[in-house]
Design a protein around this motif. Structure first.
Motif, PDB file in Angstrom:
ATOM      1  N   GLY A  53       0.816  -1.210   0.000  1.00 25.50           N
ATOM      2  CA  GLY A  53       0.000   0.000   0.000  1.00 25.50           C
ATOM      3  C   GLY A  53       0.850   1.261   0.000  1.00 25.50           C
ATOM      4  O   GLY A  53       0.568   2.220  -0.723  1.00 25.50           O
ATOM      5  N   ALA A  54       1.905   1.254   0.801  1.00 28.47           N
ATOM      6  CA  ALA A  54       2.799   2.412   0.875  1.00 28.47           C
ATOM      7  C   ALA A  54       3.557   2.617  -0.432  1.00 28.47           C
ATOM      8  O   ALA A  54       3.945   3.736  -0.764  1.00 28.47           O
ATOM      9  CB  ALA A  54       3.778   2.247   2.030  1.00 28.47           C
ATOM     10  N   LEU A  55       3.758   1.522  -1.169  1.00 24.70           N
ATOM     11  CA  LEU A  55       4.485   1.598  -2.445  1.00 24.70           C
ATOM     12  C   LEU A  55       3.557   1.771  -3.640  1.00 24.70           C
ATOM     13  O   LEU A  55       4.017   1.990  -4.757  1.00 24.70           O
ATOM     14  CB  LEU A  55       5.329   0.329  -2.632  1.00 24.70           C
ATOM     15  CG  LEU A  55       6.508   0.194  -1.678  1.00 24.70           C
ATOM     16  CD1 LEU A  55       7.064  -1.222  -1.720  1.00 24.70           C
ATOM     17  CD2 LEU A  55       7.587   1.215  -2.025  1.00 24.70           C
ATOM     18  N   GLY A  56       2.263   1.616  -3.427  1.00 19.94           N
ATOM     19  CA  GLY A  56       1.302   1.746  -4.516  1.00 19.94           C
ATOM     20  C   GLY A  56       1.319   0.570  -5.479  1.00 19.94           C
ATOM     21  O   GLY A  56       1.095   0.746  -6.674  1.00 19.94           O
ATOM     22  N   VAL A  57       1.610  -0.629  -4.949  1.00 24.07           N
ATOM     23  CA  VAL A  57       1.645  -1.834  -5.781  1.00 24.07           C
ATOM     24  C   VAL A  57       0.752  -2.903  -5.168  1.00 24.07           C
ATOM     25  O   VAL A  57       0.349  -2.812  -4.010  1.00 24.07           O
ATOM     26  CB  VAL A  57       3.084  -2.388  -5.947  1.00 24.07           C
ATOM     27  CG1 VAL A  57       3.989  -1.367  -6.609  1.00 24.07           C
ATOM     28  CG2 VAL A  57       3.671  -2.825  -4.613  1.00 24.07           C
TER      29      VAL A  57
END
Length: 79
Positions: A53-57
């Motif tokens: 989630g923090a990496l957007g993946v």
């Protein structure tokens, strides 16, 4: 499916984040990020979800099928 820790590191680098910033955004310790990237431990679904989630993946991008190369690293688009 096999966990590929190098994919976590590659996604973080692609996102332009330090380990500390990723840890802060994912609300995990920087030690968790380091140990995950080094393959010392395979984090549970909750931690992988936070990192993804923090990496957007998608969390699935951190896994490979047996015999599949670990690259490309990013989880954007197809995985």
């Amino acid at each position: 499916m096999l966990f590929a820790p190098e994919k976590v590191r590659a996604a973080r680098i692609e996102a332009g984040l330090s380990q500390q910033v990723l840890a802060d955004r994912a609300e995990v310790s920087v030690d968790t990020v380091r140990r995950t990237e080094w393959g010392v431990n395979e984090p549970g679904a909750s931690v992988l979800g936070r990192l993804a989630g923090a990496l957007g993946v998608d969390p699935g991008c951190f896994y490979v099928h047996p015999g599949q190369p670990a690259t490309p690293a990013n989880g954007r688009g197809k995985h």
